[in-house]
Design an enzyme around this catalytic site. Structure first.
Site, PDB file in Angstrom:
ATOM      1  CD1 TRP A   1      50.426  66.079  53.669  1.00  0.00           C
ATOM      2  CD2 TRP A   1      48.358  65.285  53.460  1.00  0.00           C
ATOM      3  NE1 TRP A   1      50.513  64.832  53.082  1.00  0.00           N
ATOM      4  CE2 TRP A   1      49.254  64.316  52.948  1.00  0.00           C
ATOM      5  CE3 TRP A   1      46.979  65.017  53.431  1.00  0.00           C
ATOM      6  CZ2 TRP A   1      48.829  63.094  52.423  1.00  0.00           C
ATOM      7  CZ3 TRP A   1      46.555  63.804  52.911  1.00  0.00           C
ATOM      8  CH2 TRP A   1      47.474  62.851  52.419  1.00  0.00           C
TER       9      TRP A   1
ATOM     10  CG  ASP B   1      59.040  55.522  55.610  1.00  0.00           C
ATOM     11  OD1 ASP B   1      59.942  54.953  56.228  1.00  0.00           O
ATOM     12  OD2 ASP B   1      58.113  56.150  56.160  1.00  0.00           O
TER      13      ASP B   1
ATOM     14  CG  ASP C   1      59.394  63.104  54.109  1.00  0.00           C
ATOM     15  OD1 ASP C   1      58.861  64.223  54.255  1.00  0.00           O
ATOM     16  OD2 ASP C   1      58.775  62.106  53.704  1.00  0.00           O
TER      17      ASP C   1
ATOM     18  CG  ASN D   1      56.646  62.735  56.923  1.00  0.00           C
ATOM     19  OD1 ASN D   1      56.143  63.441  56.057  1.00  0.00           O
ATOM     20  ND2 ASN D   1      57.225  61.589  56.648  1.00  0.00           N
TER      21      ASN D   1
ATOM     22  CG  ASP E   1      52.817  63.461  50.601  1.00  0.00           C
ATOM     23  OD1 ASP E   1      53.890  63.486  49.975  1.00  0.00           O
ATOM     24  OD2 ASP E   1      52.744  63.196  51.812  1.00  0.00           O
TER      25      ASP E   1
HETATM   26  C1  GLA Z   1      55.844  61.645  53.519  1.00  0.00           C
HETATM   27  C2  GLA Z   1      56.244  61.988  52.119  1.00  0.00           C
HETATM   28  C3  GLA Z   1      55.859  60.862  51.184  1.00  0.00           C
HETATM   29  C4  GLA Z   1      56.519  59.598  51.627  1.00  0.00           C
HETATM   30  C5  GLA Z   1      56.153  59.305  53.077  1.00  0.00           C
HETATM   31  C6  GLA Z   1      56.930  58.129  53.611  1.00  0.00           C
HETATM   32  O1  GLA Z   1      54.471  61.617  53.676  1.00  0.00           O
HETATM   33  O2  GLA Z   1      55.686  63.195  51.728  1.00  0.00           O
HETATM   34  O3  GLA Z   1      56.212  61.190  49.865  1.00  0.00           O
HETATM   35  O4  GLA Z   1      57.905  59.721  51.492  1.00  0.00           O
HETATM   36  O5  GLA Z   1      56.422  60.412  53.908  1.00  0.00           O
HETATM   37  O6  GLA Z   1      56.606  57.863  54.926  1.00  0.00           O
END
Ligand code: GLA
Length: 732
Positions: free
Chosen positions: A199, A367, A478, A480, A548
């Site tokens: 990540w 989000d 997304d 996650n 990210d």
């Molecule tokens: C992930 C995405 C981010 C953002 C967050 C929101 O980490 O990669 O860009 O959208 O979620 O919770």
């Protein structure tokens, strides 16, 4: 073009020829399918001598009573296990009587132009000049048919392969392994190149020499993951951007995968790509078929640069949805790093207005807009707008934002569920789990069991309801977390190992349905950044958030790595705040723009907190990007520096018509008492003139490619320089 040479006693040579490469199959009289050659383009000539020349000794038994070869020494196109080849097989079937031997022999072949979409799976679409070879193999004892489907993309210079199994017997067959592609190279002098990471530092190029034995990379996380992209290349040791032999495979699949390179005792290399056999099995009832995903195979005799340009063009023309292949991507402002979860209506509308003022065309609400979500602990799965936070209904918010002259996009994470959600309270049985075992959270979420069609229908309905009721032109999709607690309440005990693949089939159905129903919505996929960036996702969603980590210096390496395969047109790249939220670094706006202008430029900063002068500067940078946008998004990429991950990066895009050239140079660390090396361009017309926008000077193409440009005197870290040239007919 696919060519055939028919020889005596049923022997055949099949030539899968693209403009630059040939992969040759040889069908022997006894029905084995060998692969005497993959490399630079050759004509259709009798090259059976390649197989005849293989005379190395082996202590193994003869094959099929034949004295003239041992399978273990033979390059094969879909090797099985059980006879005289003891290397890693391309597949593994278990029959009802417990036996595991399959002896596939040639049965028939069919050449045609009608490439069909693979049932339930993404695949590269046909091109005007693509041709398909279906090669049918058969095991007489167990009546199982395996069809290898090759598509030859003549002018795109690529071949794809997929595999289908059909059970023609009256018994069950259990598939325990099924590669999508398996090739045997008659050499082992290669480096293995792949893209690894974690990540916030995805797409790191890794390169190591092959040794005798098995070396592999893959994922068992339920997605390719941040750790490994479903890509591997075997490259000759001298390979760089412009030189060397490259054999590359990229998997059109978004789940668990395995890429393997096995160097055998005879110095050959078996190179495979497929669904990861770990925790995978599939029961095939009499009459049923199983379709494995497609692998893309690229050979380049001119290094990694050509390999990348082949992937880029193929994916732009034939993989991403056709309606987005020629559509310029908007400059967007994403609210994540600007606000995280902390926002209210006035702030959002003001941010959108400021975004429009600096030239952004799309405002993306990330989000935090739904359920009662103010942090990661709740509401995923409850896709109902939080009207208190949004200061009214979602359509009202969108209208107010559109009134500022900017379009609206929205974030979803459809495949997960928060334990604190109405969805989980109503359907705890919908998450992946094994009854009686501790259920593991990650980022405060569980994974929905998409092997269950009811769960998929819920996602289609709940996301579709929002998209159908509001004017949303963009979705960030997304994902996650990775899979834990593998187990499905929906699947029977003997089908539990089908779950990970059935999840992917379910996800693909969801994405197919939603992207068909909302064809004008631009979908950008994201998985905590680049945790699921692969051709399978690109088939549905033509844009991807590759990391990210928005720090420009970190991004250099990641963009370089992802550009090995994925075109600039699909890469989301944002200018973010300083100090950077991931690394704390302070890079100039100029350098942040230079790096982000490798792909689809976006902004990820809170313009409500930035002073007017800085906003004017941002507006200038956005305007600069818009001038080169078509060149970056639809042009041809040449990487000039950075393969060794050193202290210099440079790349250039040449527009489709060759009239504009955009060049970027970045040096992360300054060092005293050095003279920077000149930057030699490539891909230009040697005799044309190119006028530098900066000072109007006209250079000859030959001059730019041989003498090159000076990056200037470098007195600061994170230094960058960009040039734009217009082609003028006359040369100086
Ligand atoms: C992930 C995405 C981010 C953002 C967050 C929101 O980490 O990669 O860009 O959208 O979620 O919770």
């Amino acid at each position: 073009m696919i060519g055939i040479l028919e020889k005596e006693a049923g022997e055949k040579l099949l030539f899968l020829n693209t403009c630059g490469a040939s992969l040759v199959l040889q069908i022997t009289g006894s029905g084995y399918v060998f692969m005497p050659y993959w490399g630079g383009r050759i004509e259709c000539t009798d090259i059976r001598y390649v197989i005849a020349d293989i005379t190395r000794g082996s202590y193994l038994a003869d094959a099929n009573g034949q004295k003239d070869f041992k399978l273990e020494q033979m390059p094969q196109i879909y090797p099985s296990h059980g006879y005289s080849d003891l290397r890693e097989p391309a597949f593994a079937f278990v029959y009802e009587d417990g036996s595991r031997i399959t002896d596939l022999r040639y049965r028939s072949h069919w050449i045609h132009r009608d490439k069909e979409k693979l049932p339930g799976l993404p695949s590269v679409r046909p091109a005007d000049d693509s041709e398909v070879l279906e090669l049918v193999l058969y095991d007489d004892v167990k009546q199982v048919e395996v069809t290898l489907t090759f598509t030859v993309y003549e002018s795109h210079d690529a071949i794809t392969q997929s595999v289908r199994v059909e059970n023609k017997s009256g018994e069950k067959i259990r598939i325990e392994k099924l590669c999508s592609a398996s090739v045997d190279l008659l050499n082992c002098e290669y480096d293995l190149l792949h893209l690894a990471g974690a990540w916030a530092r995805e797409f790191q190029i890794k390169r190591r020499r092959l040794e005798q034995g098995m070396q592999s990379l893959g994922s068992t996380r339920g997605a390719g993951g941040h750790g490994q992209n479903p890509f591997a290349a075997l490259i000759s040791p001298e390979t760089d951007e412009d030189h060397g032999n490259v054999y590359a495979m990229n998997f059109v699949y978004s789940g668990n995968f395995l890429a393997g390179a096995e160097v055998d005792m005879h110095q050959n290399t078996r190179f495979q790509m497929g669904i990861h056999p770990f925790d995978f099995a599939w029961t095939l009832l009499p009459g049923e078929r199983f379709q494995a995903p497609e692998a893309v195979m690229v050979y380049s005799g001119q290094g990694l640069g050509r390999m990348s340009r082949i992937f880029h063009k193929l994916y732009r023309d034939c993989l991403i949805p056709a309606r987005f292949a020629r559509r310029e991507r908007p400059v967007l402002l994403n609210s994540w790093e600007a606000n995280y979860f902390d926002f209210h209506k006035e702030g959002l509308v003001s941010l959108a207005g400021e975004a429009a003022r600096v030239g952004a065309e799309l405002f993306v609400l990330d989000d935090g807009w739904f359920g009662k979500r103010n942090d990661t602990t709740s509401s995923v799965g409850d896709w109902a707008p939080n009207e208190e936070k949004l200061g009214g209904t979602l359509p009202e918010l969108i209208r107010d934002i559109e009134d500022k002259g900017i379009a609206f996009g929205l974030w979803f994470e459809p495949e997960m569920v928060s334990p604190d959600s109405d969805l989980y309270r109503a359907h705890p049985e919908w998450v992946m789990q094994v009854q009686g075992r501790r259920l593991e959270m990650s980022r405060d979420e569980y994974v929905l069991d998409l092997s269950n069609p009811e769960v998929c229908d819920y996602i289609i309905e709940s996301i579709g309801r929002i998209l159908g009721s509001c004017h949303i032109v963009y979705v960030k999709w997304d994902m996650n977390r990775n899979f834990t607690n593998m187990g499905s309440g929906y699947l029977s005990a003997d089908r539990q190992k089908e779950q990970a693949h059935r999840y992917m089939l379910g996800l693909y159905r969801v994405m197919e349905t939603l992207t068909d129903r909302f064809p004008d919505v631009l979908f950008e996929s994201c998985a905590g950044g680049g945790g699921r960036c692969d051709p399978g996702m690109l088939y549905y969603m033509p844009q991807v958030w590759i990391s990210d980590d928005t720090d420009a210096m970190e991004r250099l390496r990641m963009q370089y790595g992802s550009s090995l395969i994925y075109p600039s047109l699909v890469m989301g790249c944002h200018i973010s705040e300083v100090p950077n939220h991931q690394t704390g670094r302070q890079e100039s706006l100029r350098t942040r723009t230079a790096v982000a202008s490798w792909g689809n430029l976006g902004l990820e900063l809170n313009l409500n907190r930035i002073d007017e002068e800085e906003k004017r500067n941002i507006a200038e940078e956005v305007a600069f990007y818009k001038k080169i946008r078509p060149t970056v998004q639809f042009g041809t990429l040449y990487r000039l520096k950075g393969l060794q991950s050193g202290n210099e990066y440079a790349w250039m895009h040449v527009s489709e018509d060759g009239r504009q050239v955009a060049v970027t140079y970045v040096r992360p660390l300054a060092s005293p008492n050095t003279v920077s090396r000149r930057l030699k361009l490539t891909g230009l017309c040697p005799d044309a003139g190119y006028r530098a926008e900066e000072d109007g000077r006209v250079y000859c193409g030959r001059e730019l490619m041989n003498v090159g440009l000076s990056p200037g005197k470098i007195r600061t870290d994170a230094y960058s320089r960009q040039w734009v040239f217009e082609r003028v007919e006359e040369s100086r």
